[in-house]
Design an enzyme around this catalytic site. Structure first.
Site, PDB file in Angstrom:
ATOM      1  N   ARG A 162      -3.239  79.535 -28.963  1.00 17.71           N
ATOM      2  CA  ARG A 162      -2.301  79.275 -30.055  1.00 17.71           C
ATOM      3  C   ARG A 162      -0.937  79.805 -29.625  1.00 17.71           C
ATOM      4  O   ARG A 162      -0.731  81.016 -29.559  1.00 17.71           O
ATOM      5  CB  ARG A 162      -2.788  79.989 -31.325  1.00 17.71           C
ATOM      6  N   HIS A 166       0.345  82.107 -36.482  1.00 16.10           N
ATOM      7  CA  HIS A 166      -0.635  81.320 -37.239  1.00 16.10           C
ATOM      8  C   HIS A 166       0.065  80.450 -38.291  1.00 16.10           C
ATOM      9  O   HIS A 166      -0.242  79.269 -38.435  1.00 16.10           O
ATOM     10  CB  HIS A 166      -1.642  82.271 -37.905  1.00 16.10           C
ATOM     11  N   TYR A 175       1.167  91.629 -32.541  1.00 14.61           N
ATOM     12  CA  TYR A 175      -0.174  91.927 -32.036  1.00 14.61           C
ATOM     13  C   TYR A 175      -0.498  91.309 -30.675  1.00 14.61           C
ATOM     14  O   TYR A 175      -1.626  91.346 -30.223  1.00 14.61           O
ATOM     15  CB  TYR A 175      -1.251  91.537 -33.070  1.00 14.61           C
TER      16      TYR A 175
HETATM   17  C1  LIG Z   1     -13.906  81.716 -45.853  1.00 16.50           C
HETATM   18  C2  LIG Z   1     -12.469  82.003 -45.485  1.00 16.50           C
HETATM   19  N1  LIG Z   1     -12.112  83.260 -45.157  1.00 16.50           N
HETATM   20  C3  LIG Z   1     -10.825  83.537 -44.827  1.00 16.50           C
HETATM   21  C4  LIG Z   1      -9.875  82.541 -44.830  1.00 16.50           C
HETATM   22  C5  LIG Z   1      -8.419  82.843 -44.463  1.00 16.50           C
HETATM   23  N2  LIG Z   1      -8.100  82.260 -43.174  1.00 16.50           N
HETATM   24  C6  LIG Z   1      -7.401  81.123 -43.071  1.00 16.50           C
HETATM   25  S1  LIG Z   1      -7.173  80.629 -41.507  1.00 16.50           S
HETATM   26  C7  LIG Z   1      -8.003  81.980 -40.902  1.00 16.50           C
HETATM   27  C8  LIG Z   1      -8.197  82.182 -39.421  1.00 16.50           C
HETATM   28  C9  LIG Z   1      -8.930  81.033 -38.827  1.00 16.50           C
HETATM   29  O1  LIG Z   1      -9.097  81.260 -37.465  1.00 16.50           O
HETATM   30  P1  LIG Z   1      -9.867  80.255 -36.560  1.00 16.50           P
HETATM   31  O2  LIG Z   1     -11.179  79.868 -37.165  1.00 16.50           O
HETATM   32  O3  LIG Z   1      -9.914  80.818 -35.192  1.00 16.50           O
HETATM   33  O4  LIG Z   1      -8.975  78.926 -36.614  1.00 16.50           O
HETATM   34  P2  LIG Z   1      -7.466  78.665 -36.144  1.00 16.50           P
HETATM   35  O5  LIG Z   1      -6.649  78.675 -37.411  1.00 16.50           O
HETATM   36  O6  LIG Z   1      -7.060  79.713 -35.160  1.00 16.50           O
HETATM   37  O7  LIG Z   1      -7.528  77.293 -35.528  1.00 16.50           O
HETATM   38  C10 LIG Z   1      -8.454  82.798 -41.951  1.00 16.50           C
HETATM   39  C11 LIG Z   1      -9.192  84.060 -41.787  1.00 16.50           C
HETATM   40  C12 LIG Z   1     -10.297  81.232 -45.204  1.00 16.50           C
HETATM   41  N3  LIG Z   1      -9.461  80.199 -45.209  1.00 16.50           N
HETATM   42  N4  LIG Z   1     -11.604  80.993 -45.519  1.00 16.50           N
END
Ligand SMILES: Cc1ncc(C[n+]2csc(CCOP(=O)(O)OP(=O)(O)O)c2C)c(N)n1
Length: 269
Positions: A162, A166, A175
């Site tokens: 990434r 975010h 970080y």
């Molecule tokens: C069940 C749940 N817990 C927490 C969140 C908050 N949240 C949104 S995006 C994210 C990180 C997602 O990381 P990843 O799965 O690695 O996907 P990326 O966005 O990096 O593609 C979190 C914790 C959420 N949307 N749903």
């Protein structure tokens, strides 16, 4: 981007983020499920849908995407297990970009790879360079073919990064080291594809100039479209959840309709 490759217009994809519509596009017309905010829930939907299609004797293969962080969710594990046990034709594509917001992969799991999680459920799993578009096309073609032949699900872990924060509420410089970002910038998949196509003499300056001009025109049209204030219909809330609404929902819908009618009478006066 995944939604754009399904032929869904960009303004419809962004409609949900603009708060205009629950989904933004027609999931049935585009054969593309609505985007899910709760991480990993889409994987269970994918397993269920693929199983249902299989039972109907259809050749559908479901492609389900998630991030590295989502592989820590219970729903990820249940979806993999269900799909494996029922030989559901799902291709699970895990985009491992190294971070779940600010949480790096090393603090997320001690599994040797995310593909190992698929292996644990008896699913044929592969790792691929996610920044190599040609390798991605190759592995996904193979995975779809494998699932369509009735061999059950496949998991593909695509290694990528990434490059930005975010969201604009996040500050990645708090970080992670900028040298790491520089390193990955050099592996940008668009730049790599361009270099490859140039070397193969598939594209030239004229083609690129035309492509850039088309992209600018499309971006300007999209900006203009996103600035249009869209009328929303609050009764849609009741339309897409149940095939047969419950008596309580019918009652609530009638209340909302009465309220809207009273409001518009007020406006007319
Ligand atoms: C069940 C749940 N817990 C927490 C969140 C908050 N949240 C949104 S995006 C994210 C990180 C997602 O990381 P990843 O799965 O690695 O996907 P990326 O966005 O990096 O593609 C979190 C914790 C959420 N949307 N749903």
């Amino acid at each position: 981007m995944a939604l754009a490759t399904r032929g869904i217009p960009a303004a419809e994809i962004l409609g949900m983020l603009a708060g205009d519509w629950h989904c933004g596009y027609d999931p049935v017309a585009h054969r593309t499920a609505p985007q899910c905010t709760p991480l990993a829930t889409q994987l269970l939907h994918a397993a269920g849908l693929a199983y249902a299609e299989q039972r109907r004797g259809r050749e559908t293969v479901v492609l389900a995407l998630c991030g590295d962080g989502a592989t820590s969710e219970g729903d990820f594990h249940e979806a993999l297990n269900f799909a494996a046990v029922f030989h559901a034709p799902v291709v699970f594509l895990v985009q491992n970009n190294g971070f779940a917001i600010s949480v790096p992969l090393a603090r997320q799991t001690v599994a040797p790879s995310l593909a190992h999680k698929g292996v644990g459920y008896g699913i044929g799993s592969e790792q691929v360079d996610g920044n190599d578009p040609v390798a991605m096309m190759g592995i996904l073609d193979e995975a779809v073919h494998f699932a369509r032949e009735g061999n059950g699900p496949v998991l593909v872990e695509a290694h990528t990064y990434r490059l930005d924060s975010h969201t604009n509420a996040d500050d990645a410089s708090r970080y992670r080291d900028s040298a790491e970002v520089e390193d990955w910038l050099a592996r940008d998949p668009i730049a790599r594809l361009r270099t490859y196509l140039r070397r193969e003499n598939r594209i030239d300056d004229d083609f690129e100039a035309q492509l850039n001009a088309e992209a600018e025109t499309q971006a300007a049209a999209l900006r203009a479209e996103m600035n249009i204030e869209r009328a929303t219909d609050p009764t849609e809330l009741f339309r897409y959840v149940f095939a047969e609404p419950t008596p309580q929902l019918r009652e609530q819908l009638a209340d909302v309709e009465a309220e809207l009618a009273a409001e518009s009478e007020e406006i007319d006066r």
